[in-house]
Design a protein around this motif. Structure first.
Motif, PDB file in Angstrom:
ATOM      1  N   ILE A 190       0.838  -1.203   0.000  1.00 13.84           N
ATOM      2  CA  ILE A 190       0.000   0.000   0.000  1.00 13.84           C
ATOM      3  C   ILE A 190       0.874   1.254   0.000  1.00 13.84           C
ATOM      4  CG2 ILE A 190      -1.700   1.346   1.303  1.00 13.84           C
ATOM      5  CD1 ILE A 190      -2.878  -1.316   2.258  1.00 13.84           C
ATOM      6  N   ARG A 191       0.588   2.142  -0.948  1.00 13.10           N
ATOM      7  CA  ARG A 191       1.307   3.410  -1.053  1.00 13.10           C
ATOM      8  C   ARG A 191       0.496   4.578  -0.495  1.00 13.10           C
ATOM      9  NH1 ARG A 191       4.689   3.590  -6.550  1.00 13.10           N
ATOM     10  NH2 ARG A 191       5.900   1.723  -6.131  1.00 13.10           N
ATOM     11  N   LYS A 192      -0.813   4.485  -0.622  1.00 10.23           N
ATOM     12  CA  LYS A 192      -1.680   5.557  -0.121  1.00 10.23           C
ATOM     13  C   LYS A 192      -3.061   4.954   0.078  1.00 10.23           C
ATOM     14  CE  LYS A 192      -3.193  10.296  -1.166  1.00 10.23           C
ATOM     15  NZ  LYS A 192      -3.076  10.718   0.220  1.00 10.23           N
ATOM     16  N   GLU A 193      -3.764   5.426   1.099  1.00  9.38           N
ATOM     17  CA  GLU A 193      -5.120   4.982   1.343  1.00  9.38           C
ATOM     18  C   GLU A 193      -5.891   6.053   2.086  1.00  9.38           C
ATOM     19  OE1 GLU A 193      -3.446   2.098   4.839  1.00  9.38           O
ATOM     20  OE2 GLU A 193      -5.322   1.517   3.932  1.00  9.38           O
ATOM     21  N   GLY A 194      -7.187   6.052   1.920  1.00  6.36           N
ATOM     22  CA  GLY A 194      -8.034   7.014   2.616  1.00  6.36           C
ATOM     23  C   GLY A 194      -9.424   7.055   2.014  1.00  6.36           C
ATOM     24  N   PHE A 195     -10.336   7.734   2.723  1.00  4.26           N
ATOM     25  CA  PHE A 195     -11.705   7.846   2.241  1.00  4.26           C
ATOM     26  C   PHE A 195     -11.807   8.894   1.150  1.00  4.26           C
ATOM     27  CE2 PHE A 195     -13.179   5.853   6.265  1.00  4.26           C
ATOM     28  CZ  PHE A 195     -13.968   4.867   5.684  1.00  4.26           C
ATOM     29  N   VAL A 196     -12.601   8.587   0.129  1.00  4.61           N
ATOM     30  CA  VAL A 196     -12.976   9.510  -0.939  1.00  4.61           C
ATOM     31  C   VAL A 196     -14.442   9.221  -1.273  1.00  4.61           C
ATOM     32  CG1 VAL A 196     -10.657   9.626  -1.954  1.00  4.61           C
ATOM     33  CG2 VAL A 196     -12.286   7.940  -2.808  1.00  4.61           C
ATOM     34  N   LEU A 197     -15.022  10.071  -2.085  1.00  4.50           N
ATOM     35  CA  LEU A 197     -16.324   9.769  -2.666  1.00  4.50           C
ATOM     36  C   LEU A 197     -16.068   9.246  -4.069  1.00  4.50           C
ATOM     37  CD1 LEU A 197     -18.397  12.891  -1.572  1.00  4.50           C
ATOM     38  CD2 LEU A 197     -18.394  10.612  -0.550  1.00  4.50           C
ATOM     39  N   LYS A 198     -16.737   8.145  -4.459  1.00  7.93           N
ATOM     40  CA  LYS A 198     -16.564   7.564  -5.788  1.00  7.93           C
ATOM     41  C   LYS A 198     -17.916   7.523  -6.483  1.00  7.93           C
ATOM     42  CE  LYS A 198     -16.244   3.109  -7.605  1.00  7.93           C
ATOM     43  NZ  LYS A 198     -17.491   3.335  -8.141  1.00  7.93           N
ATOM     44  N   GLU A 199     -17.937   7.931  -7.742  1.00 10.77           N
ATOM     45  CA  GLU A 199     -19.172   7.882  -8.513  1.00 10.77           C
ATOM     46  C   GLU A 199     -19.437   6.444  -8.949  1.00 10.77           C
ATOM     47  OE1 GLU A 199     -20.938  10.629 -11.965  1.00 10.77           O
ATOM     48  OE2 GLU A 199     -19.389   9.238 -12.661  1.00 10.77           O
ATOM     49  N   SER A 200     -20.657   5.956  -8.690  1.00 17.24           N
ATOM     50  CA  SER A 200     -21.014   4.588  -9.078  1.00 17.24           C
ATOM     51  C   SER A 200     -21.171   4.505 -10.592  1.00 17.24           C
ATOM     52  CB  SER A 200     -22.296   4.146  -8.381  1.00 17.24           C
ATOM     53  OG  SER A 200     -23.385   4.927  -8.818  1.00 17.24           O
ATOM     54  N   ALA A 201     -20.931   3.322 -11.128  1.00 12.72           N
ATOM     55  CA  ALA A 201     -20.945   3.122 -12.582  1.00 12.72           C
ATOM     56  C   ALA A 201     -22.339   3.204 -13.182  1.00 12.72           C
ATOM     57  CB  ALA A 201     -20.321   1.769 -12.925  1.00 12.72           C
ATOM     58  N   ILE A 202     -23.331   2.699 -12.490  1.00 11.29           N
ATOM     59  CA  ILE A 202     -24.673   2.599 -13.069  1.00 11.29           C
ATOM     60  C   ILE A 202     -25.555   3.771 -12.669  1.00 11.29           C
ATOM     61  CG2 ILE A 202     -26.737   1.140 -13.260  1.00 11.29           C
ATOM     62  CD1 ILE A 202     -24.231  -0.165 -14.426  1.00 11.29           C
ATOM     63  N   ILE A 203     -25.676   4.007 -11.381  1.00 12.28           N
ATOM     64  CA  ILE A 203     -26.622   5.009 -10.872  1.00 12.28           C
ATOM     65  C   ILE A 203     -26.038   6.416 -10.895  1.00 12.28           C
ATOM     66  CG2 ILE A 203     -28.107   5.615  -8.913  1.00 12.28           C
ATOM     67  CD1 ILE A 203     -28.002   2.651  -8.136  1.00 12.28           C
ATOM     68  N   ARG A 204     -24.731   6.522 -10.962  1.00 10.57           N
ATOM     69  CA  ARG A 204     -24.015   7.803 -11.007  1.00 10.57           C
ATOM     70  C   ARG A 204     -24.164   8.609  -9.720  1.00 10.57           C
ATOM     71  NH1 ARG A 204     -20.631   6.392 -14.517  1.00 10.57           N
ATOM     72  NH2 ARG A 204     -21.233   6.427 -16.679  1.00 10.57           N
ATOM     73  N   GLN A 205     -24.319   7.926  -8.593  1.00 11.32           N
ATOM     74  CA  GLN A 205     -24.342   8.590  -7.299  1.00 11.32           C
ATOM     75  C   GLN A 205     -22.963   8.448  -6.666  1.00 11.32           C
ATOM     76  OE1 GLN A 205     -27.437   6.538  -5.170  1.00 11.32           O
ATOM     77  NE2 GLN A 205     -28.971   8.037  -5.768  1.00 11.32           N
ATOM     78  N   TYR A 206     -22.591   9.439  -5.871  1.00 12.58           N
ATOM     79  CA  TYR A 206     -21.309   9.368  -5.174  1.00 12.58           C
ATOM     80  C   TYR A 206     -21.499   8.640  -3.851  1.00 12.58           C
ATOM     81  CZ  TYR A 206     -18.803  12.244  -8.468  1.00 12.58           C
ATOM     82  OH  TYR A 206     -18.184  12.698  -9.589  1.00 12.58           O
ATOM     83  N   ARG A 207     -20.594   7.693  -3.605  1.00  9.68           N
ATOM     84  CA  ARG A 207     -20.633   6.906  -2.372  1.00  9.68           C
ATOM     85  C   ARG A 207     -19.265   6.960  -1.704  1.00  9.68           C
ATOM     86  NH1 ARG A 207     -23.533   2.436  -5.729  1.00  9.68           N
ATOM     87  NH2 ARG A 207     -25.675   3.080  -5.424  1.00  9.68           N
ATOM     88  N   LYS A 208     -19.280   6.943  -0.384  1.00  9.89           N
ATOM     89  CA  LYS A 208     -18.036   6.959   0.381  1.00  9.89           C
ATOM     90  C   LYS A 208     -17.340   5.612   0.221  1.00  9.89           C
ATOM     91  CE  LYS A 208     -16.346   8.139   4.994  1.00  9.89           C
ATOM     92  NZ  LYS A 208     -16.771   8.493   6.352  1.00  9.89           N
ATOM     93  N   ARG A 209     -16.069   5.648  -0.186  1.00 11.84           N
ATOM     94  CA  ARG A 209     -15.284   4.435  -0.390  1.00 11.84           C
ATOM     95  C   ARG A 209     -13.882   4.616   0.183  1.00 11.84           C
ATOM     96  NH1 ARG A 209     -19.480   2.214  -0.815  1.00 11.84           N
ATOM     97  NH2 ARG A 209     -20.369   1.363  -2.716  1.00 11.84           N
ATOM     98  N   TRP A 210     -13.314   3.518   0.646  1.00 10.99           N
ATOM     99  CA  TRP A 210     -11.934   3.483   1.111  1.00 10.99           C
ATOM    100  C   TRP A 210     -11.083   3.187  -0.116  1.00 10.99           C
ATOM    101  CZ3 TRP A 210      -9.632   5.152   5.256  1.00 10.99           C
ATOM    102  CH2 TRP A 210      -8.345   4.715   5.583  1.00 10.99           C
ATOM    103  N   LEU A 211     -10.275   4.158  -0.525  1.00  7.71           N
ATOM    104  CA  LEU A 211      -9.458   4.047  -1.728  1.00  7.71           C
ATOM    105  C   LEU A 211      -8.059   3.597  -1.327  1.00  7.71           C
ATOM    106  CD1 LEU A 211      -9.501   4.574  -4.813  1.00  7.71           C
ATOM    107  CD2 LEU A 211      -8.776   6.913  -4.324  1.00  7.71           C
ATOM    108  N   VAL A 212      -7.556   2.554  -1.996  1.00  8.61           N
ATOM    109  CA  VAL A 212      -6.243   1.986  -1.679  1.00  8.61           C
ATOM    110  C   VAL A 212      -5.421   1.940  -2.957  1.00  8.61           C
ATOM    111  CG1 VAL A 212      -5.011  -0.060  -0.858  1.00  8.61           C
ATOM    112  CG2 VAL A 212      -7.159   0.615   0.221  1.00  8.61           C
ATOM    113  N   LEU A 213      -4.234   2.523  -2.897  1.00  9.75           N
ATOM    114  CA  LEU A 213      -3.305   2.536  -4.024  1.00  9.75           C
ATOM    115  C   LEU A 213      -2.129   1.632  -3.709  1.00  9.75           C
ATOM    116  CD1 LEU A 213      -2.277   3.770  -6.741  1.00  9.75           C
ATOM    117  CD2 LEU A 213      -1.199   5.551  -5.340  1.00  9.75           C
ATOM    118  N   THR A 214      -1.852   0.689  -4.607  1.00  5.90           N
ATOM    119  CA  THR A 214      -0.645  -0.135  -4.502  1.00  5.90           C
ATOM    120  C   THR A 214       0.238   0.183  -5.697  1.00  5.90           C
ATOM    121  OG1 THR A 214      -1.507  -2.024  -5.762  1.00  5.90           O
ATOM    122  CG2 THR A 214      -1.947  -1.990  -3.364  1.00  5.90           C
ATOM    123  N   ARG A 215       1.308  -0.540  -5.816  1.00  4.01           N
ATOM    124  CA  ARG A 215       2.253  -0.323  -6.906  1.00  4.01           C
ATOM    125  C   ARG A 215       1.606  -0.580  -8.263  1.00  4.01           C
ATOM    126  NH1 ARG A 215       5.338  -3.971  -9.295  1.00  4.01           N
ATOM    127  NH2 ARG A 215       4.868  -5.538  -7.727  1.00  4.01           N
TER     128      ARG A 215
END
Length: 192
Positions: free
Chosen positions: A45-70
């Motif tokens: 893991i290089r970076k992680e934290g909460f963001v809002l992500k737009e859903s693919a179908i409904i196009r609503q923003y939802r709180k998600r834990w975003l994790v970046l690896t190499r």
């Protein structure tokens, strides 16, 4: 999905939603099906934290834990829960990472573009957004870097070991589940 499609299906709209999900063939969705229960290697893991992500179908923003690896970008419903991701983006396929305030009309938003889809995220402030864009950009560049022969051999060996470890974990879980069922007295010869 256009609203008209939902209305035409009437009470079968959930089936349409399922058909759309099954029809999606983005690299992230294919990879998610293959790695659904796979855990993220915490050491990567290089970076992680909460963001809002737009859903693919409904196009609503939802709180998600975003994790970046190499090599990948993952989203999860819960923080520090590194199994069963909602999205997996292979950074080798990533074309562009940039601010998207003008596209989303949401402040502090950014996009991660892969050939099949544009992912949209929103942060709480400009610094956080810029940190994510820079970190994802660096990881994308590194994931595309051409490896030397010795690096490639090392990488392939690490991939092989990782697959073997995953198979061992899966087999152990299956044995444990079978042992739990076997001791219940239920089975083809139970009661004979």
């Amino acid at each position: 999905l256009p609203v008209a499609c939902w209305e035409q299906r009437g009470r079968h709209a959930p089936l349409m939603y399922q058909e759309v999900l099954e029809a999606q063939t983005t690299s992230g969705h294919k990879l998610r099906r293959e790695m659904n229960a796979a855990a993220v290697d915490v050491s990567e893991i290089r970076k992680e934290g909460f963001v809002l992500k737009e859903s693919a179908i409904i196009r609503q923003y939802r709180k998600r834990w975003l994790v970046l690896t190499r090599t990948h970008l993952y989203t999860f419903k819960k923080d520090r829960s590194y199994t069963d991701p909602t999205e997996i983006v292979d950074l080798k396929a990533c074309g562009t990472v940039k601010s998207a305030d003008d596209i989303t009309n949401k402040p502090y938003s950014f996009t991660v573009q892969v050939p099949e889809r544009n992912f949209f995220f929103a942060c709480v402030n400009d610094k956080e957004r810029n940190d994510w864009v820079a970190a994802i950009g660096r990881a994308t560049t590194e994931s595309r870097r051409v490896r030397s022969y010795s690096e490639e051999v090392e990488y392939q060996e690490a991939q092989r070991r990782e697959m073997e470890e995953q198979k061992r974990r899966t087999a152990a879980a299956e044995r444990a589940a079978a042992a739990g069922q076997g001791g219940s007295g239920a089975g083809p010869n139970a009661g004979s």
